[in-house]
Design an enzyme around this catalytic site. Sequence first.
Site, PDB file in Angstrom:
ATOM      1  N   HIS A  11     -47.544   8.171  -0.571  1.00 10.94           N
ATOM      2  CA  HIS A  11     -47.061   9.488  -0.990  1.00 10.94           C
ATOM      3  C   HIS A  11     -47.181  10.416   0.230  1.00 10.94           C
ATOM      4  CE1 HIS A  11     -46.329  12.071  -4.797  1.00 10.94           C
ATOM      5  NE2 HIS A  11     -46.115  12.858  -3.752  1.00 10.94           N
TER       6      HIS A  11
ATOM      7  N   ARG B  74     -51.245   8.297 -12.772  1.00 11.21           N
ATOM      8  CA  ARG B  74     -50.560   7.900 -11.531  1.00 11.21           C
ATOM      9  C   ARG B  74     -51.159   8.698 -10.375  1.00 11.21           C
ATOM     10  NH1 ARG B  74     -45.620  10.121  -8.938  1.00 11.21           N
ATOM     11  NH2 ARG B  74     -44.981   8.576  -7.395  1.00 11.21           N
TER      12      ARG B  74
ATOM     13  N   GLU C  61     -40.614   8.857  -3.331  1.00 13.05           N
ATOM     14  CA  GLU C  61     -39.530   9.691  -2.805  1.00 13.05           C
ATOM     15  C   GLU C  61     -39.241   9.454  -1.323  1.00 13.05           C
ATOM     16  OE1 GLU C  61     -40.238  13.791  -3.811  1.00 13.05           O
ATOM     17  OE2 GLU C  61     -40.172  13.399  -5.948  1.00 13.05           O
TER      18      GLU C  61
ATOM     19  N   GLU D 231     -42.614  11.593 -12.402  1.00 18.60           N
ATOM     20  CA  GLU D 231     -43.004  12.996 -12.226  1.00 18.60           C
ATOM     21  C   GLU D 231     -42.015  13.890 -12.945  1.00 18.60           C
ATOM     22  OE1 GLU D 231     -43.399  14.383  -8.165  1.00 18.60           O
ATOM     23  OE2 GLU D 231     -44.517  12.590  -7.589  1.00 18.60           O
TER      24      GLU D 231
ATOM     25  N   TYR E  69     -36.938  17.110 -11.344  1.00 11.95           N
ATOM     26  CA  TYR E  69     -37.297  18.530 -11.459  1.00 11.95           C
ATOM     27  C   TYR E  69     -36.125  19.405 -11.882  1.00 11.95           C
ATOM     28  CZ  TYR E  69     -41.753  17.189  -9.591  1.00 11.95           C
ATOM     29  OH  TYR E  69     -42.981  16.598  -9.459  1.00 11.95           O
TER      30      TYR E  69
ATOM     31  N   ASN F  49     -38.589  10.747 -10.355  1.00 11.14           N
ATOM     32  CA  ASN F  49     -39.223  12.063 -10.326  1.00 11.14           C
ATOM     33  C   ASN F  49     -38.111  13.083 -10.524  1.00 11.14           C
ATOM     34  OD1 ASN F  49     -41.427  10.551  -9.536  1.00 11.14           O
ATOM     35  ND2 ASN F  49     -41.544  11.397  -7.480  1.00 11.14           N
TER      36      ASN F  49
HETATM   37  C1  GBH Z   1     -42.248  15.988  -5.668  1.00 14.84           C
HETATM   38  O1  GBH Z   1     -41.273  16.220  -4.706  1.00 14.84           O
HETATM   39  C2  GBH Z   1     -43.404  15.353  -4.970  1.00 14.84           C
HETATM   40  O2  GBH Z   1     -43.459  13.969  -5.231  1.00 14.84           O
HETATM   41  C3  GBH Z   1     -44.725  16.003  -5.253  1.00 14.84           C
HETATM   42  O3  GBH Z   1     -45.663  15.580  -4.322  1.00 14.84           O
HETATM   43  C4  GBH Z   1     -44.552  17.489  -5.282  1.00 14.84           C
HETATM   44  O4  GBH Z   1     -45.777  18.163  -5.380  1.00 14.84           O
HETATM   45  C5  GBH Z   1     -43.682  17.829  -6.454  1.00 14.84           C
HETATM   46  O5  GBH Z   1     -42.482  17.122  -6.423  1.00 14.84           O
HETATM   47  C6  GBH Z   1     -43.371  19.305  -6.590  1.00 14.84           C
HETATM   48  O6  GBH Z   1     -42.649  19.770  -5.505  1.00 14.84           O
HETATM   49  O7  GBH Z   1     -33.139  20.075   0.351  1.00 14.84           O
HETATM   50  O8  GBH Z   1     -34.930  20.859   1.765  1.00 14.84           O
HETATM   51  O9  GBH Z   1     -34.146  22.244  -0.036  1.00 14.84           O
HETATM   52  C7  GBH Z   1     -40.372  17.255  -4.910  1.00 14.84           C
HETATM   53  C8  GBH Z   1     -38.946  16.862  -4.694  1.00 14.84           C
HETATM   54  C9  GBH Z   1     -36.985  17.151  -3.444  1.00 14.84           C
HETATM   55  C10 GBH Z   1     -38.087  19.106  -4.260  1.00 14.84           C
HETATM   56  C11 GBH Z   1     -36.230  18.017  -2.456  1.00 14.84           C
HETATM   57  C12 GBH Z   1     -37.318  19.966  -3.282  1.00 14.84           C
HETATM   58  C13 GBH Z   1     -35.197  20.202  -2.078  1.00 14.84           C
HETATM   59  C14 GBH Z   1     -35.576  20.142  -0.637  1.00 14.84           C
HETATM   60  N1  GBH Z   1     -38.250  17.747  -3.799  1.00 14.84           N
HETATM   61  N2  GBH Z   1     -36.051  19.364  -2.958  1.00 14.84           N
HETATM   62  S1  GBH Z   1     -34.355  20.889   0.441  1.00 14.84           S
END
Ligand code: GBH
Length: 463
Positions: free
Chosen positions: A126, A83, A171, A367, A301, A299
């Site tokens: 993206h 991807r 996202e 992701e 985490y 995605n």
């Molecule tokens: C993904 O986004 C991305 O798609 C990717 O590009 C990136 O490298 C990867 O994850 C790792 O970060 O409310 O301001 O504290 C991450 C998703 C969602 C993570 C919002 C941080 C909290 C932001 N993000 N989250 S905040």
Amino acid sequence: AVPAAQAAELRFPPGFWWGAATAAYQIEGAVAADGRTPSIWDTFAATPGRTDRGDTGERAADHYHRYPEDIGLMTRIGLAAYRFSIAWPRVRAAGGGINPAGLDFYERLVDALLAAGIRPVATLYHWDLPQELEDTGGWTNRDTAGRFADYAAAVAGRLGDRVSMWNTLNEPWCSAFLGYGSGGHAPGRRGHRQALTAAHHLLLAHGRAVQALRAAAPGSQVSIALNAGAVRPVSDAPADLDAARRIDGLLNRLFLDPIFRGGYPADIQADTATLTDWSYVHDGDLAVIAAPVDALGVNYYQPDLVGAAPAGRVDAGTPYPTGEDVAFHPTPGPTTGMGWSIDPTGLRDLLLRFRRDYGDLPVYVTENGASFPDEVGPDGRVADPDRVAYLRAHLAAAHEAIAAGVDLRGYFVWSLLDNFEWAYGYSKRFGIVHVDYDTQVRTLKDSAHWYRDVIAAGGLPHR
Ligand code: GBH
């Protein structure tokens, strides 16, 4: 000898897409090559104070020039799918129109992937909006949705016969609420009303792109990758439950309800009535946004543990409209190098929730991964046991969801390569392949070797 396929402890379905993911601005570099124009991330990263140490994507992992070598790495790992994202500022010519040289790069990439037997999964957006479009309002301008559909049609016209699956957006929550709300991402603008407006135009862009992809590439599959989350209240006190409802509404339902149910969540519309009158939602928009997709990408985490902030504490910089009185709590237990909690039950719960609330649709984990401060050891090895443990635990959680009936078709590790981690620059390493940014030497981390064994076995091996 026992064939590898029989050695798996937790077997995944036949034909499962074992993958890894990247994004254009995070790996490509070559920001001025072959007619590429600046994106909002070039502008943002060049603005003092916006990224860690002023890092930019100017060189990144130089993937634009090294993609054949990187496909060689994918082959060594045994990836079934890759991807990547297509940079709109490579495909759109300065002043508008199409830049064929930009499409040529992605055609070379796609053809090389196919020659290696790897399925191309392409994300159209993206986060790298052409700066020229930001200069006319960016995602707060409704016209941007139409420009995005034109771009989608041009890409699908060139590559639609060879790409296995399209993700329209990656996202959109981040694009809208970090880009135009809190300002932590490009273009770095702050304001709740414009963030809600941007969210709608992003959804409209998604719907129009689905229509364009269906027309230009009738055989291909279409999806969207959402950073949907498992939002959990810190207690069942009414104020904590209400905080969790609001965050779930803005993070998840604001995107899922229009796409899968054809309407915005009424509670969120009511909550935000003092911020916006929602007049940017025109007749017919919701029917466009609800154009059927073939799958959902998620995605994942970490879960979010939320509650009401103590009286008088105001989070003025929150990306969440009405979220000033919401507190995000650290989950007890281990965290990654980002400080994000490690809790794979959130992935399982999220996948089960989609099925319960939005139907039995094919799903992909587009992701999942973790950052740790990896280094190449004196023996040339990169030992990343924490990442192996993270990936193993999340694959086991994904397997639980499959066992409970979720139609999970694939899993993409974030990320194939160490890369430009947005506002964190190069200070965070998410790759299963280490990149030395001085020499551009790639080294497979232990996690890449481990993932190769998982793929070969068709599931998780015995410890
Ligand atoms: C993904 O986004 C991305 O798609 C990717 O590009 C990136 O490298 C990867 O994850 C790792 O970060 O409310 O301001 O504290 C991450 C998703 C969602 C993570 C919002 C941080 C909290 C932001 N993000 N989250 S905040």
